[in-house]
Design a protein around this motif. Structure first.
Motif, mmCIF file in Angstrom:
data_model
loop_
_atom_site.group_PDB
_atom_site.id
_atom_site.type_symbol
_atom_site.label_atom_id
_atom_site.label_comp_id
_atom_site.label_asym_id
_atom_site.label_seq_id
_atom_site.Cartn_x
_atom_site.Cartn_y
_atom_site.Cartn_z
ATOM 1 N N ASP A 281 59.744 68.018 21.565
ATOM 2 C CA ASP A 281 60.058 69.449 21.458
ATOM 3 C C ASP A 281 61.020 69.912 22.555
ATOM 4 O O ASP A 281 61.687 70.941 22.407
ATOM 5 C CB ASP A 281 58.775 70.283 21.563
ATOM 6 N N ILE A 282 61.045 69.192 23.665
ATOM 7 C CA ILE A 282 61.848 69.607 24.823
ATOM 8 C C ILE A 282 62.942 68.561 25.054
ATOM 9 O O ILE A 282 62.650 67.364 25.143
ATOM 10 C CB ILE A 282 60.976 69.746 26.088
ATOM 11 N N GLU A 283 64.171 68.995 25.122
ATOM 12 C CA GLU A 283 65.273 68.058 25.327
ATOM 13 C C GLU A 283 65.044 67.241 26.609
ATOM 14 O O GLU A 283 64.683 67.798 27.655
ATOM 15 C CB GLU A 283 66.594 68.811 25.442
ATOM 16 N N PRO A 284 65.255 65.931 26.544
ATOM 17 C CA PRO A 284 65.040 65.092 27.744
ATOM 18 C C PRO A 284 65.847 65.541 28.950
ATOM 19 O O PRO A 284 65.412 65.365 30.096
ATOM 20 C CB PRO A 284 65.475 63.701 27.259
ATOM 21 N N GLU A 285 67.016 66.134 28.713
ATOM 22 C CA GLU A 285 67.886 66.573 29.810
ATOM 23 C C GLU A 285 67.234 67.646 30.679
ATOM 24 O O GLU A 285 67.641 67.860 31.831
ATOM 25 C CB GLU A 285 69.212 67.097 29.259
ATOM 26 N N VAL A 286 66.210 68.312 30.131
ATOM 27 C CA VAL A 286 65.492 69.328 30.917
ATOM 28 C C VAL A 286 64.885 68.695 32.167
ATOM 29 O O VAL A 286 64.791 69.318 33.231
ATOM 30 C CB VAL A 286 64.408 70.010 30.052
#
Length: 417
Positions: A281-286
């Motif tokens: 659900d959360i982009e890895p780049e976060v």
């Protein structure tokens, strides 16, 4: 008919691979129709954050066509996924299903959530007619074995789950959760378990975000939480000290830009984020942002190990139960091979019987002596029933086929005299 279990899980593949092979709930019916039309007589698909598995009934024991189908369906290059795929044929497939349902193959040993997920997977396959005699019996037995393991062992004694591990990790970062605001994204079972564990820790404030506010409110109300829609996330993200996300979205819900904006509004106060979803659900780049502590479901492995010692002895007991039940189930499967032979034998003998009964009735109608008619009927039935076996035994004796002779003695319960 052969059984095959093919899949990938948290033991064999990272989340970056598992998310590519996951089946969205709304695509499951289509996938079941497709796999049963192309490669399998029967099929069920289990797709969770930790595993994607196909249980199939096949005419042969080769799992390669199932793997090929999985790659084609998800448009994956075979070379990219094959190193992570396992296949369990026949008895190994039965044992794998039993172990999965009992929680012995889970990230959290003995966790109960997988049993419910397997029941949902079977119900979905059964509803669309994708299962038959083999898989129907397999899953019924699987659920019974899981229940016995829960009843006869202490596998579920310690309150350990992905949800509880998530809250445990949050407590390590924020010693006192009573002052923190938690944003829960999604409204499924895992998020509900997280809400329950958070309530036990007296968390300060909980916000539940979901695609439909009504569903979010159903989850939020029992815990005194706030319900919002996903559309409100950009405006409310800055309020959250802790973000836990678990949805069935095929695309990320939170991107790096949205989180950067939230951090600016928070004046760079750190955020703790746990992404339990697969696909993520959360982009890895976060995770590259300096004020964010982002964890995926794979990062929970170290946390959950701490509460596992009490379950290890129970797991050994469960394995012994499963070994016995696998043998029982496979004996039933092997008995199915005899069904066509038994049916043919019964049909043949019934045809012979009917012919002789009709002949006897004609003699009685002509006025023949009933005693003589009965004796002739008995002799005729005896001769007809024993003619083919007698010929086969004579040939076996001539050819030295002792195995057939021994089998005949067992089959007809003959003594040595």
């Amino acid at each position: 008919m052969h059984l095959i279990a093919v899949g990938i899980n948290h033991h064999t593949a990272p989340v970056s691979v598992r998310e590519k092979a996951a089946f969205a709930p709304e695509k499951l019916t289509e996938a079941l129709h497709d796999v049963t039309r192309q490669v399998a007589g029967e099929a069920a698909i289990l797709s969770t954050c930790n595993r994607t598995e196909l249980y199939c009934g096949l005419e042969n024991g080769d799992g390669e066509p199932v793997i090929e189908w999985l790659c084609e369906y998800h448009r994956l290059r075979r070379a990219d996924i094959r190193p992570y795929v396992y296949e369990h044929p026949d008895q190994a497939a039965v044992k794998h299903a039993f172990r999965v349902a009992a929680g012995l193959d889970s990230l959290v040993l003995g966790e109960p959530q997988i049993l419910g997920q397997m029941k949902e997977a079977f119900a979905a396959a059964h509803k669309v007619g994708a299962t038959g005699k083999i898989l129907n019996r397999l899953f019924q037995q699987t659920f019974a074995v899981a229940k016995q393991v829960r009843t006869d062992t202490a596998i579920g004694a310690s309150p350990v789950s992905v949800a509880s591990a998530t809250v445990m990790l949050a407590k390590r970062i924020f010693t006192d959760l009573s002052e923190q605001t938690v944003l829960l994204i999604g409204a499924g079972d895992t998020i509900e378990l997280c809400a329950r564990h958070l309530a036990e820790q007296h968390v300060g404030h909980v916000i539940v975000a979901n695609r439909t506010v009504e569903r979010a409110r159903l989850l939020a109300d029992p815990f005194g939480a706030e319900a919002i829609s996903l559309a409100e996330l950009p405006a409310r993200l800055a309020d959250a000290d802790i973000v836990i996300s678990s949805t069935a979205s095929p695309l990320p819900i939170l991107g790096k830009g949205a989180v950067e904006s939230a951090l600016k509004a928070r004046r760079h106060r750190p955020m703790f984020m746990v992404d339990i979803a697969v696909p993520r659900d959360i982009e890895p780049e976060v995770g590259d942002l300096s004020d964010v502590y982002l964890y995926t479901v794979d990062d929970l492995k170290d946390v959950v190990q701490e509460n596992m010692q009490s379950r290890e002895a129970a797991a050994r007991e469960a394995e012994r139960i499963i070994e016995v039940k696998v043998v029982d189930f496979w004996q039933w499967v092997r008995s199915l091979d005899a069904v066509p032979t038994i049916r043919a034998l019964r049909e043949t003998t019934e045809a012979l019987r009917d012919a002789e009964v009709r002949r006897a009735r004609r003699r009685l109608a002509r006025g023949d002596d009933p005693e003589a008619v009965l004796e002739q009927l008995a002799r005729a039935l005896t001769n007809k029933f024993t003619h083919a076996p007698t010929d086969a035994l004579k040939r076996a004796d001539h050819d030295g086929n002792d195995a057939l002779l021994d089998a005949a003695r067992r089959l007809f319960n003959l003594n040595d005299d």
